[in-house]
Design a protein around this motif. Structure first.
Motif, PDB file in Angstrom:
ATOM      1  N   ASP A 111      39.118 -15.675 -39.171  1.00 47.07           N
ATOM      2  CA  ASP A 111      38.338 -15.384 -39.812  1.00 47.07           C
ATOM      3  C   ASP A 111      37.594 -14.655 -38.704  1.00 47.07           C
ATOM      4  O   ASP A 111      36.082 -14.153 -39.242  1.00 47.07           O
ATOM      5  CB  ASP A 111      37.586 -16.332 -40.435  1.00 47.07           C
ATOM      6  N   ASP A 112      37.785 -14.372 -37.411  1.00 47.16           N
ATOM      7  CA  ASP A 112      37.136 -14.090 -36.320  1.00 47.16           C
ATOM      8  C   ASP A 112      35.722 -14.312 -35.941  1.00 47.16           C
ATOM      9  O   ASP A 112      34.973 -13.629 -35.601  1.00 47.16           O
ATOM     10  CB  ASP A 112      36.971 -12.461 -36.610  1.00 47.16           C
ATOM     11  N   ALA A 113      35.502 -15.360 -36.468  1.00 50.60           N
ATOM     12  CA  ALA A 113      34.302 -16.063 -35.980  1.00 50.60           C
ATOM     13  C   ALA A 113      33.938 -16.293 -34.652  1.00 50.60           C
ATOM     14  O   ALA A 113      34.908 -15.907 -33.811  1.00 50.60           O
ATOM     15  CB  ALA A 113      34.149 -17.655 -35.868  1.00 50.60           C
ATOM     16  N   ASN A 114      33.005 -15.576 -33.776  1.00 56.22           N
ATOM     17  CA  ASN A 114      32.743 -15.641 -32.442  1.00 56.22           C
ATOM     18  C   ASN A 114      31.463 -16.888 -32.424  1.00 56.22           C
ATOM     19  O   ASN A 114      30.840 -16.645 -31.557  1.00 56.22           O
ATOM     20  CB  ASN A 114      32.439 -15.014 -32.111  1.00 56.22           C
ATOM     21  N   PHE A 115      31.203 -17.521 -33.296  1.00 60.57           N
ATOM     22  CA  PHE A 115      29.578 -17.897 -33.391  1.00 60.57           C
ATOM     23  C   PHE A 115      30.413 -20.273 -33.928  1.00 60.57           C
ATOM     24  O   PHE A 115      29.750 -19.049 -35.264  1.00 60.57           O
ATOM     25  CB  PHE A 115      28.723 -17.946 -33.546  1.00 60.57           C
ATOM     26  N   ILE A 116      30.352 -20.933 -32.826  1.00 57.76           N
ATOM     27  CA  ILE A 116      30.677 -21.696 -33.926  1.00 57.76           C
ATOM     28  C   ILE A 116      29.239 -22.853 -34.068  1.00 57.76           C
ATOM     29  O   ILE A 116      28.644 -23.459 -32.737  1.00 57.76           O
ATOM     30  CB  ILE A 116      31.743 -22.904 -33.269  1.00 57.76           C
ATOM     31  N   CYS A 117      28.434 -23.360 -34.904  1.00 58.29           N
ATOM     32  CA  CYS A 117      27.733 -24.176 -34.693  1.00 58.29           C
ATOM     33  C   CYS A 117      28.289 -25.088 -34.935  1.00 58.29           C
ATOM     34  O   CYS A 117      28.605 -25.823 -36.347  1.00 58.29           O
ATOM     35  CB  CYS A 117      26.396 -23.779 -35.507  1.00 58.29           C
TER      36      CYS A 117
END
Length: 731
Positions: free
Chosen positions: A307-313
């Protein structure tokens, strides 16, 4: 006349002094007004930009896009500081060689162009670099290096140094004047010999050909060869500092922030500069164990890859659990994720105890609730060897990677580490004696009070964690969290499968107590209505769900299951096979209770505050289930024989015509001599069964209530062969 002249001189002298004082006061007032009206120096906003070597056309386009986006997001009243970190891939051994000259020259031209005149550009070299990446470093206004890093050998990829190459290096070096032009050419061209010459006006770097001309213009000392001919110029951080083209030497990002007078947050990566945040949320809740760590790591990897996420909480609510697995996840977060592409933020609304705090600190940033518990004793008491191993990882790997004090990180799991507050010229840090000794000038630091308690791991509330810089921000709720990071919507929640959700629900104290209550009630029904199987089946399902959820939640194993099965077996033996003094019944009950308690926690005996609290919670859950079971048992004992559902299973004494028919049929047998006799039930009376009166084994009927096996009874009525008995109540 003399007195008049003296008076005049005195008058004029006083008037001169008064005038002088008035003028001075006016001047001071003007200076004060000017100082108050003078604008304050602009604030600085730092942004970290990674340049991964070797440099290609894609590197140039990406870096230019990031720079322009950072300039757009920068506030008008603050000066933007761009810190370019030159990264050499871990699998590359040749210091980033292979950079394309065209791409490097384009990027260097852009960094030294008028478009960036209002921006402060800094090249940060944590490792050695070679090749045309050097040209990009020359285009920055400042250079910061690690002490052992080297810069140079710019022409190592070239078989022939052309005039075009020399012109490009001379132009960029002359435009920024960060590195003397002669030194820059010496890094590029092995044929050039570079000399350092001291003159009356300062230090000069010249070639052998330029030395004669310099001597004609200035008085010079004996020149020193800085770079010999037939070799490429390379300079370490210490040499660069001595030659004044490296402004500072920095061991990590924290030192970079201090050197540039920036807050620590300024040297953190901002992947949103690539094009906005694509945020996801991954929950890490409950005790840490191998499966939960594997699941968390797998979900993060899938979100970044697919999903090409660039912010992991990373939402953490955990008492810790497995130190080894926690360190494994911490290493993954700190080293396996590219901080230039993914930002990881740990959000701790309630607790991150013991090794769970280490996982949080492995993220790029930590956000906590003011009252959240950070560190301290947790669900698992690590051994001395485990504490030693995790402290080595923290000291040598995690703390340097994240630019944090290793003393504070170790104190979260090591109860024997004493950490104190240290100050030096306004700077505040937190060290143990060993870390203080590692500082460049340890004698300059003044030791303050301890912030740890001997014998207890460091436990902080969220606000205090922010004060000592273990946490980056404090928020009251998740809404403030989103506002701080500019998230318009909630991050996409990456949820585990339905089985994990079911496990969490079944493991909650309320559902666990309900399962025990229903299972106990069903077992009671089965014991009082043997042969039907309904109660036994329901009890089996309830207890199976209870232990299944605990097993998958890693609080129960084969020991707890074995204890439970053994306990139930002992109870059945006491009821049906070996009635006696209650040894099997008492022992079986103790085994069942022990199995339920152990299945609700990760330890056998509590050793710290948290574990005592967990034991209390486990006992309360089981006590609630037992009290509920007693109430249900009393209700069932009174109502079960009369219920429409179980009436056919537990018969009431016959009445009316049926009773008269039975009386006539049994008139041939006479047991009147048993009236008042005392005996013992050999089977359960539900209501009929058998009882022993001396040597006689007689079929009897309980008068009203169900009577258990082995109970003392008394014959109250006899109607032919129908013998009614009652339990002898003990006073």
């Amino acid at each position: 006349m003399m007195p008049i002249q003296t008076a005049q001189r005195t008058f004029f002298s006083r008037r001169w002094w008064i005038s002088t004082v008035v003028v001075l006061l006016t001047m001071l007032g003007g200076l004060a007004a000017t100082a108050s009206e003078a604008p304050e120096p602009p604030k600085q906003i730092g942004r970290f930009v990674h340049i991964t070597l070797p440099i290609t056309g894609q590197t140039f386009e990406r870096t230019r896009r990031i720079i322009r986006r950072a300039m757009e997001k920068a506030k008008d009243d603050a000066r933007l500081v761009l810190i370019f970190q030159f990264d050499v891939p871990s699998d590359q051994q040749n210091f980033g060689r292979g950079s394309e000259f065209g791409a490097a020259h384009d990027l260097a031209n852009f960094l030294s162009s008028e478009e960036l005149n209002a921006v402060r550009t800094v090249a940060y070299l944590p490792k050695s670099i070679q090749g045309h990446a050097v040209l990009v470093a020359l285009a920055c206004q400042e250079i910061i290096m690690a002490k052992d890093a080297t810069i140079g050998a710019a022409g190592i990829d070239q078989t022939n140094i052309t005039p075009t190459l020399r012109s490009a290096y001379a132009e960029i070096a002359g435009r920024r004047r960060t590195v003397p032009t002669t030194l820059a050419l010496g890094m590029l061209d092995p044929a050039i010999e570079v000399l350092q010459v001291e003159t009356e006006v300062g230090q000069e770097f010249v070639t052998s050909e330029e030395l004669g001309k310099l001597k004609k213009q200035h008085a010079t000392k004996e020149p020193v060869v800085v770079k010999r001919a037939d070799e490429l110029g390379e300079f370490s951080g210490a040499e660069a500092r001595r030659f004044s083209f490296a402004g500072y030497l920095a061991a990590d990002r924290r030192d970079v922030a201090k050197a540039l007078e920036l807050p620590p947050s300024a040297v953190e990566d901002d992947p949103s500069l690539e094009g906005g945040w694509r945020a996801v949320r991954v929950d890490l809740k409950g005790p840490l164990h191998s499966d939960s760590i594997n699941q968390t790591q797998r979900m993060i990897e899938e979100q970044i890859r697919d999903d090409d996420a660039n912010f992991i909480c990373l939402w953490i609510e955990s008492p810790g659990g497995s130190v080894i697995d926690a360190v494994r996840l911490a290493n993954f977060l700190a080293f396996d994720l590219d901080p230039s592409k993914v930002r990881t933020v740990a959000y701790v609304p309630n607790e991150a105890r013991s090794d769970a705090a280490i996982v949080a600190l492995a993220c790029d940033q930590v956000v906590v609730h003011p009252q959240a518990v950070f560190g301290g004793s947790g669900a698992y008491e690590p051994s001395a060897k485990e504490v030693e191993d995790v402290c080595q990882v923290i000291r040598k790997k995690l703390a340097p990677r994240k630019g944090r004090s290793w003393s504070l990180m170790e104190a979260l799991v090591d109860p024997n580490l004493n950490v104190f507050r240290a100050t030096r010229l306004g700077d505040v840090e937190y060290f143990c004696d060993a870390e203080l000794a590692e500082q460049a000038e340890p004698d300059q630091w003044k030791k303050g009070p301890l912030i740890t308690t001997p014998g207890v791991p460091l436990k902080l509330r969220g606000a205090k964690a922010k004060e000592v810089r273990l946490a980056n921000h404090v928020v009251e709720n998740f809404t403030q969290f989103k506002q701080y990071y500019g998230l318009q919507n909630d991050p996409t929640l990456v949820e585990p499968g339905w089985a994990d959700t079911l496990i969490d629900a079944l493991a909650s104290p309320g559902v666990a107590a309900l399962l025990l209550l229903i299972g106990g009630a069903a077992l009671y029904i089965e014991l009082h209505a043997p042969g039907t199987g309904v109660g036994g089946f329901v009890a089996m399902v309830c207890f199976l769900l209870f232990f299944w959820s605990r097993y998958l939640g890693h609080t129960a194993g084969w020991l707890e299951v074995s204890l439970f099965v053994a306990g139930v077996s002992c109870l059945l033996l006491e009821v049906f096979v070996l009635p006696g003094f209650g040894i099997f019944g008492l022992g079986g009950g103790m085994l069942v209770l022990a199995s339920l308690v152990l299945a609700s926690q990760t330890f056998v005996f509590p050793h710290n505050e948290y574990q005592f609290g967990q034991l209390q919670s486990s006992l309360l859950t089981i006590a609630a289930a037992c009290i509920g079971l007693i109430v249900v048992a009393v209700f069932l004992r009174r109502r079960l024989p009369r219920s429409s559902l179980f009436g056919r299973m537990m018969l009431e004494p016959p009445t009316g015509e049926e009773a008269e028919t039975i009386r006539r049929r049994e008139a041939l047998v006479d047991f009147h001599d048993l009236v008042g006799a005392r005996g013992t039930t050999t089977t359960q009376l539900t209501p009929s069964g058998k009882a022993q009166f001396g040597d006689m084994l007689v079929d009897v009927i309980a008068d009203g209530e169900v009577i258990d096996r082995g109970v003392k009874i008394k014959v109250v009525e006899v109607h032919g062969n129908r013998v009614l008995v009652r339990e002898i109540k003990r006073d």
